[in-house]
Design a protein around this motif. Structure first.
Motif, mmCIF file in Angstrom:
data_model
loop_
_atom_site.group_PDB
_atom_site.id
_atom_site.type_symbol
_atom_site.label_atom_id
_atom_site.label_comp_id
_atom_site.label_asym_id
_atom_site.label_seq_id
_atom_site.Cartn_x
_atom_site.Cartn_y
_atom_site.Cartn_z
ATOM 1 N N ARG A 88 0.832 -1.209 0.000
ATOM 2 C CA ARG A 88 0.000 0.000 0.000
ATOM 3 C C ARG A 88 0.859 1.249 0.000
ATOM 4 N NH1 ARG A 88 -4.659 -1.635 4.382
ATOM 5 N NH2 ARG A 88 -5.965 -2.806 2.938
ATOM 6 N N THR A 89 1.927 1.230 0.784
ATOM 7 C CA THR A 89 2.839 2.371 0.830
ATOM 8 C C THR A 89 3.482 2.596 -0.532
ATOM 9 O OG1 THR A 89 3.280 2.017 3.179
ATOM 10 C CG2 THR A 89 4.893 3.314 1.960
ATOM 11 N N ALA A 90 3.937 1.528 -1.161
ATOM 12 C CA ALA A 90 4.550 1.642 -2.481
ATOM 13 C C ALA A 90 3.539 2.184 -3.496
ATOM 14 C CB ALA A 90 5.084 0.286 -2.939
ATOM 15 N N ASP A 91 2.296 1.733 -3.406
ATOM 16 C CA ASP A 91 1.254 2.233 -4.310
ATOM 17 C C ASP A 91 1.016 3.723 -4.098
ATOM 18 O OD1 ASP A 91 0.957 -0.314 -5.318
ATOM 19 O OD2 ASP A 91 -0.908 -0.738 -4.231
ATOM 20 N N ARG A 92 0.970 4.157 -2.829
ATOM 21 C CA ARG A 92 0.765 5.574 -2.533
ATOM 22 C C ARG A 92 1.909 6.421 -3.088
ATOM 23 N NH1 ARG A 92 0.483 4.772 3.060
ATOM 24 N NH2 ARG A 92 -1.118 3.223 3.220
ATOM 25 N N ILE A 93 3.124 5.936 -2.927
ATOM 26 C CA ILE A 93 4.285 6.667 -3.437
ATOM 27 C C ILE A 93 4.228 6.778 -4.955
ATOM 28 C CG2 ILE A 93 6.800 6.525 -3.725
ATOM 29 C CD1 ILE A 93 6.864 5.345 -0.845
ATOM 30 N N ALA A 94 3.864 5.687 -5.618
ATOM 31 C CA ALA A 94 3.774 5.698 -7.082
ATOM 32 C C ALA A 94 2.696 6.672 -7.554
ATOM 33 C CB ALA A 94 3.491 4.293 -7.598
ATOM 34 N N ILE A 95 1.562 6.684 -6.886
ATOM 35 C CA ILE A 95 0.482 7.594 -7.268
ATOM 36 C C ILE A 95 0.912 9.043 -7.044
ATOM 37 C CG2 ILE A 95 -1.836 8.373 -6.613
ATOM 38 C CD1 ILE A 95 -2.489 5.378 -6.128
ATOM 39 N N THR A 96 1.575 9.296 -5.935
ATOM 40 C CA THR A 96 2.065 10.646 -5.659
ATOM 41 C C THR A 96 3.057 11.090 -6.723
ATOM 42 O OG1 THR A 96 1.744 10.338 -3.283
ATOM 43 C CG2 THR A 96 3.247 12.106 -3.961
ATOM 44 N N ALA A 97 3.975 10.214 -7.092
ATOM 45 C CA ALA A 97 4.964 10.544 -8.118
ATOM 46 C C ALA A 97 4.285 10.827 -9.451
ATOM 47 C CB ALA A 97 5.971 9.409 -8.258
ATOM 48 N N MET A 98 3.291 10.043 -9.800
ATOM 49 C CA MET A 98 2.573 10.274 -11.059
ATOM 50 C C MET A 98 1.825 11.606 -11.023
ATOM 51 S SD MET A 98 1.209 6.377 -11.993
ATOM 52 C CE MET A 98 -0.431 6.953 -12.013
ATOM 53 N N THR A 99 1.230 11.927 -9.892
ATOM 54 C CA THR A 99 0.499 13.184 -9.752
ATOM 55 C C THR A 99 1.442 14.375 -9.879
ATOM 56 O OG1 THR A 99 -1.139 12.123 -8.328
ATOM 57 C CG2 THR A 99 -1.018 14.525 -8.240
ATOM 58 N N VAL A 100 2.580 14.300 -9.209
ATOM 59 C CA VAL A 100 3.568 15.384 -9.284
ATOM 60 C C VAL A 100 4.052 15.546 -10.721
ATOM 61 C CG1 VAL A 100 5.904 16.064 -8.590
ATOM 62 C CG2 VAL A 100 4.282 15.221 -6.878
ATOM 63 N N ALA A 101 4.329 14.439 -11.387
ATOM 64 C CA ALA A 101 4.799 14.497 -12.778
ATOM 65 C C ALA A 101 3.736 15.114 -13.676
ATOM 66 C CB ALA A 101 5.162 13.109 -13.269
ATOM 67 N N ARG A 102 2.480 14.775 -13.435
ATOM 68 C CA ARG A 102 1.394 15.315 -14.254
ATOM 69 C C ARG A 102 1.202 16.816 -13.988
ATOM 70 N NH1 ARG A 102 -2.685 11.812 -13.124
ATOM 71 N NH2 ARG A 102 -3.316 13.052 -11.355
ATOM 72 N N VAL A 103 1.298 17.227 -12.720
ATOM 73 C CA VAL A 103 1.128 18.639 -12.370
ATOM 74 C C VAL A 103 2.275 19.470 -12.941
ATOM 75 C CG1 VAL A 103 1.145 20.278 -10.442
ATOM 76 C CG2 VAL A 103 -0.267 18.216 -10.327
ATOM 77 N N LEU A 104 3.493 18.974 -12.783
ATOM 78 C CA LEU A 104 4.642 19.727 -13.277
ATOM 79 C C LEU A 104 4.725 19.664 -14.796
ATOM 80 C CD1 LEU A 104 7.366 18.790 -10.645
ATOM 81 C CD2 LEU A 104 5.978 20.861 -10.768
ATOM 82 N N GLY A 105 4.335 18.522 -15.351
ATOM 83 C CA GLY A 105 4.307 18.359 -16.799
ATOM 84 C C GLY A 105 5.629 18.662 -17.472
ATOM 85 N N PRO A 106 5.663 18.503 -18.773
ATOM 86 C CA PRO A 106 6.886 18.820 -19.528
ATOM 87 C C PRO A 106 7.088 20.342 -19.561
ATOM 88 C CG PRO A 106 5.135 18.162 -21.011
ATOM 89 C CD PRO A 106 4.604 17.997 -19.615
ATOM 90 N N ARG A 107 8.289 20.735 -19.357
ATOM 91 C CA ARG A 107 8.576 22.189 -19.340
ATOM 92 C C ARG A 107 9.563 22.555 -20.376
ATOM 93 N NH1 ARG A 107 7.013 25.162 -14.289
ATOM 94 N NH2 ARG A 107 5.464 23.780 -13.530
#
Length: 65
Positions: free
Chosen positions: A46-65
């Motif tokens: 569950r912890t690993a899943d939460r970390i992966a989701i957080t990383a995906m969310t951060v990547a999506r928010v920051l997006g390509p620059r």
């Protein structure tokens, strides 16, 4: 089953629970889960899943620059 590196096996534990129709089988299920550290592995997964989701969310928010 001696696979410490694998994740929590929902299907297997669900099947074992369904088969635990008497006290002996229920105790065997409990012993199996203790021996396999099932709760700890579930929490780690569950912890690993939460970390992966957080990383995906951060990547999506920051997006390509």
């Amino acid at each position: 089953m001696d696979k410490q590196e694998t994740g929590y096996d929902y299907i297997r534990y669900k099947q074992l629970l369904a088969e635990a129709v008497d006290e002996t089988r229920r105790l065997e299920l409990i012993e199996t889960m203790i021996r396999e550290n099932a709760r700890d592995r579930l929490e780690a997964q569950r912890t690993a899943d939460r970390i992966a989701i957080t990383a995906m969310t951060v990547a999506r928010v920051l997006g390509p620059r």
